[in-house]
Scaffold this active site. Structure first.
Site, PDB file in Angstrom:
ATOM      1  CG  HIS A  51       0.436 -10.875  -0.593  1.00  0.00           C
ATOM      2  ND1 HIS A  51      -1.092 -11.120  -0.013  1.00  0.00           N
ATOM      3  CD2 HIS A  51      -0.272 -11.108  -1.468  1.00  0.00           C
ATOM      4  CE1 HIS A  51      -2.146 -10.746  -1.266  1.00  0.00           C
ATOM      5  NE2 HIS A  51      -1.492 -11.795  -1.786  1.00  0.00           N
ATOM      6  CG  ASP A 110      -2.136  -9.171   2.773  1.00  0.00           C
ATOM      7  OD1 ASP A 110      -1.406  -9.137   2.223  1.00  0.00           O
ATOM      8  OD2 ASP A 110      -2.831 -10.402   2.235  1.00  0.00           O
ATOM      9  CB  SER A 154      -4.695 -11.149  -3.840  1.00  0.00           C
ATOM     10  OG  SER A 154      -4.271 -12.074  -3.337  1.00  0.00           O
TER      11      SER A 154
END
Length: 469
Positions: free
Chosen positions: A165, A195, A270
């Site tokens: 993402h 992911d 992230s």
């Protein structure tokens, strides 16, 4: 009253200024008073009150002088105490030398302090800045977007791991190292279901991380995260413990198996590494809950266990995609109680099969349009999300027993999972994104009707609410 007579002052208590005659010892009668008319010219007469000595002002003055002298003495004593060597008022200043943090090699055997873990890994962490487009504005112009994330160097020749993402739909990807070096990165490949993504920079002699074994992580173990929270606080480290090592959560409709941690995780973290006390990467920081059911929450960070994805990462580096990702080759959707009542099905949950690809795994196993998948091996399937989650337990070539509902009865079939074709990777991701936009059924559209229109000759509309599996 004071009367001036022959330059002598005499005191009298009489208002008229007269004086009483002096008394004799035998208390003789007073003499005749002297009247002013017969005394000749006099000065002005002024009425006065008895004068008393005012000692209060003197006391205040003396007190002020004493305080001044005392304050000066104390001040001089303090100055002397600070400058002198024998006073108890001296300020203690440490002369300890700054601690030098040794950069150790991560060998999986040597436990490190937090500072040593940071020193050993910070040069392997990268800041990622992405630009892209997101739809169009009122005037039909593309809307430019910018975002940031983190990543870590996997190989010395420039392969970097991050979240899917973070780099999804990116037009440009720039990577910044801890020493300030900046590189343009190329997208190698990724997988939305897990992911994960791999990008590549044109560099040599980079410092790679050392991967650990996430299966050995215990609840309560010390963990650290290094990344770029908010995209501005670059190369920050946060610490905590592992709150859970096998937590099932749902992120934007996709189920994940996660490591739950108390380390502070924020936007921009992230894709960064989750490290154990030996300096090994045991997870990829991926998500944070800031609210749940309208309640604010704290201390809920999540990371993808490295053991779950390391083989896929290597696959992406070699082939650009996950070649052994399991594929059922159907188009399905979540069965609802409304659909069951309307079309007289005895089951109101599971995955309804809208279509079966010819020659695919489901077709070879005998699955048909209209079947409802209610179990895979020992796992109950109540929704499309359940089927997506259970697929992650298998690889291409594995065999599973499917329990299905068909024509009022339950039956089982043996399914050998296919691998996702290379040309299906992008299509599957696009289908998933489309299905996310229609995941909340509001009654205005019933995808079940597509099946019956097709089944009874009405034609199939091919709605985007169906999801490939």
């Amino acid at each position: 009253m004071y009367n001036d007579e022959q330059n002598l002052y005499h005191y009298t208590y009489r208002k008229d200024g007269s004086e009483s005659a002096p008394r004799t010892e035998n208390h003789a009668a007073p003499q005749e008073p002297i009247h002013p008319q017969s005394a000749g010219p006099q000065g002005p007469v002024q009425e006065m009150k008895p004068v008393k000595k005012n000692r209060m002002g003197l006391k205040i003055t003396v007190l002020a002088l004493c305080c001044a002298l005392l304050g000066g003495g104390v001040g001089g004593g303090v100055v002397y105490g600070i400058s002198g060597s024998g006073s108890n008022s001296s300020i203690n200043v440490s002369n300890r030398a700054a601690t030098q943090v040794a950069i150790k090699t991560v060998d999986g055997k040597t436990e490190m302090t937090d500072a040593e873990v940071y020193a050993a890994n910070v040069n392997s962490v990268v800041s990622i800045n992405v630009t892209g487009t997101s739809g169009t504005n009122f005037f039909g112009q593309e809307v430019q977007t910018a975002s940031s994330g983190s990543g870590f160097v996997l190989t010395a020749d420039g392969y970097i791991v991050t979240n899917y993402h973070v780099v999804k739909d990116a037009n440009t990807v720039k990577v910044t190292m801890y020493n300030g070096d900046t590189y343009d990165a190329q997208y190698v490949g990724g997988d939305e279901d897990y992911d994960i993504a791999v990008i590549k920079v044109d560099a040599t002699d980079l410092q790679p991380v050392t991967l650990g074994d996430s299966d050995t992580l215990n609840v309560g173990d010390h963990v650290l995260a290094i990344g770029n929270p908010l995209g501005e606080l670059t190369f920050s480290m946060s610490e905590g413990i592992a709150s859970s090592v096998n937590r099932a959560i749902n992120v934007d409709g996709t189920p994940f198996n996660m490591i739950q941690v108390t380390a502070s995780i924020n936007p921009g973290n992230s894709g960064g590494p989750l490290l154990n006390s030996y300096g090994e990467v045991i997870g990829i920081v991926s998500a944070k809950y800031s609210s749940y059911a309208s309640e604010s929450v704290e201390g809920l960070g999540f990371a993808i266990p490295i053991n779950d994805v390391v083989a896929m990462i290597e696959d992406i580096m070699t082939n650009g995609y996950v070649t052994n990702k399991p594929y059922l080759a159907i188009t399905g959707g979540t069965m609802t109680s409304q659909m069951a009542a309307q079309y007289r099905y005895d089951v109101d949950s599971g995955v309804f099969v809208y279509s079966v690809e010819e020659g695919g795994a489901a077709d070879k196993a005998g699955l048909k349009m209209g079947d409802v998948i209610i179990k895979v091996d020992d796992t109950d399937i109540t929704s499309m999300e359940d089927l997506t989650a259970v697929k992650k337990q298998y690889s291409a070539g594995d065999t599973a027993t499917f329990t299905i509902y068909r024509e009022g009865q339950e039956t089982t079939v043996e399914v050998t999972w296919d691998s996702v074709p290379a040309d299906q990777q992008t299509n599957q991701q696009e289908a998933t994104s489309s299905s996310d936009q229609n995941s909340q059924y509001d009654g205005s559209y019933n995808p079940f009707e597509d099946f019956f229109r097709y089944f009874y000759g009405g034609g199939y509309s091919g709605s985007s609410a169906h999801e490939a599996a």
